[in-house]
Design a protein around this motif. Structure first.
Motif, mmCIF file in Angstrom:
data_model
loop_
_atom_site.group_PDB
_atom_site.id
_atom_site.type_symbol
_atom_site.label_atom_id
_atom_site.label_comp_id
_atom_site.label_asym_id
_atom_site.label_seq_id
_atom_site.Cartn_x
_atom_site.Cartn_y
_atom_site.Cartn_z
ATOM 1 N N HIS A 162 0.858 -1.187 0.000
ATOM 2 C CA HIS A 162 0.000 0.000 0.000
ATOM 3 C C HIS A 162 0.895 1.238 0.000
ATOM 4 N N PRO A 284 -4.491 -4.186 6.694
ATOM 5 C CA PRO A 284 -4.683 -5.465 5.998
ATOM 6 C C PRO A 284 -3.364 -6.136 5.621
ATOM 7 N N ASP A 285 -2.337 -5.322 5.329
ATOM 8 C CA ASP A 285 -1.031 -5.886 4.970
ATOM 9 C C ASP A 285 -0.443 -6.719 6.099
ATOM 10 N N SER A 310 -7.611 -10.027 6.505
ATOM 11 C CA SER A 310 -7.028 -9.107 5.537
ATOM 12 C C SER A 310 -8.056 -8.716 4.472
ATOM 13 N N ASP A 314 -9.613 -5.034 3.622
ATOM 14 C CA ASP A 314 -9.220 -4.453 2.340
ATOM 15 C C ASP A 314 -10.085 -5.046 1.234
ATOM 16 N N GLU A 316 -10.138 -4.464 -1.746
ATOM 17 C CA GLU A 316 -9.404 -4.704 -2.986
ATOM 18 C C GLU A 316 -8.833 -6.105 -3.059
#
Length: 316
Positions: A162, A284-285, A310, A314, A316
């Motif tokens: 990110h 989330p990472d 995660s 997130d 995405e």
């Protein structure tokens, strides 16, 4: 002559008795006196005494002495398997894997394939060979000049992060901060070969607002160049800074953990992934990279749990 033979046997027996009572220094002294009494033609007996001294030194945790006494034993009896085996183990403890491999190979040849398999000598030789390979690889990496990998590798790595957490979003009159914005121009344009030097220049100009971002990004570029010591030092700077934003500090833990994982340090890697989650529970990472770590350990339940978290954080 008979008196000497009796006296030598007595000293050897005394040494064995001391050994059984865990009095290894006293045992060594007795074996040494016995060696000095033996005439040169008694090479086998002298060799056995030296091997016994090596065994006592092994119990005392003195691998250097073990090697010394085994060398003396083998100078009198080159095919003394027990002495070769003991020296091989001592070389392992001294991390001298090259010499250890030679000795374990000799043991396997002298004992034969069937006995070597049964007694585990073959398996030990394989383990030492792997340790030697790792040792030589580390030497090669240490002597290797850090260099950037291909554009595709760097682009793929940066795309997995990110990167908005690192970008300069505020204005600043500091020269170092201004240089950091120039760094992002190079990153966005894919001019990766210019980034490391520009990051170093920006850090030297004492940036005010973006110092931690600079350290984190510099650590990432050192990491992709396999310059792990430099990478860790930059991630440390972010983690140890009390004013670091929690998301940035969490990212620094993640990337330091990845470096530790690449170095084979699983304990510190897991500690950093845990710290990344604890520092920023909404990152989330942090869950994604800890999940990947658990997958590498085949801990599937933990990995799935972190992957779900995660994804939840997130979209995405």
């Amino acid at each position: 002559k008979q008196w000497y033979q009796r006296r030598v046997r007595e000293r050897t027996a005394e040494g064995n008795a001391f050994f059984k009572k865990y009095k290894y220094n006293e045992a060594t002294k007795c074996y040494l006196e016995a060696v000095e009494m033996y005439p040169d033609e008694n090479a086998a007996e002298k060799s056995e005494c030296y091997q016994n001294m090596a065994a006592a030194s092994e119990k005392l945790g003195k691998p250097d002495d073990v090697v010394q006494y085994c060398n003396k034993a083998l100078s009198l009896n080159q095919k003394y398997v027990r002495a070769i085996q003991r020296r091989a183990t001592a070389y392992q403890k001294l991390s001298n894997y090259e010499e250890s491999i030679k000795d374990w190979t000799a043991v396997c040849l002298l004992e034969g394939p069937e006995k070597s398999m049964k007694n585990g000598y073959t398996a030990i030789t394989d383990r030492v060979l792997k340790a030697y390979g790792n040792q030589e690889a580390k030497k090669l990496m240490a002597s290797r000049k850090p260099r950037l990998p291909s554009y595709t590798v760097i682009k793929s790595m940066l795309d997995s992060i990110h990167m908005q957490d690192f970008k300069a979003t505020e204005s600043s009159e500091s020269k170092g901060d201004a240089l950091y914005k120039q760094v992002w121009f190079e990153v966005d344009e894919g001019h990766y070969s210019k980034v490391s030097d520009k990051l170093d220049n920006a850090l030297q100009e004492n940036p005010v607002k973006f110092r931690n971002q600079l350290h984190c990004l510099r650590g990432i570029f050192a990491w992709v160049m396999t310059d792990y010591a430099t990478a860790i030092s930059h991630f440390d700077a972010v983690i140890e800074e009390s004013k670091s934003h929690i998301r940035l500090k969490s990212q620094a833990y993640i990337h330091r953990g990845e470096v530790y994982q690449l170095m084979g340090d699983k304990k510190h890697a897991l500690a950093d992934f845990n710290n990344a989650v604890q520092t920023d529970e909404n990152n989330p990472d942090a869950y994604l990279h800890r999940a990947q770590f658990f997958l590498s350990l085949d801990e599937l339940d933990q990995a799935i749990k972190d992957l779900k978290k995660s994804i939840e954080l997130d979209g995405e």
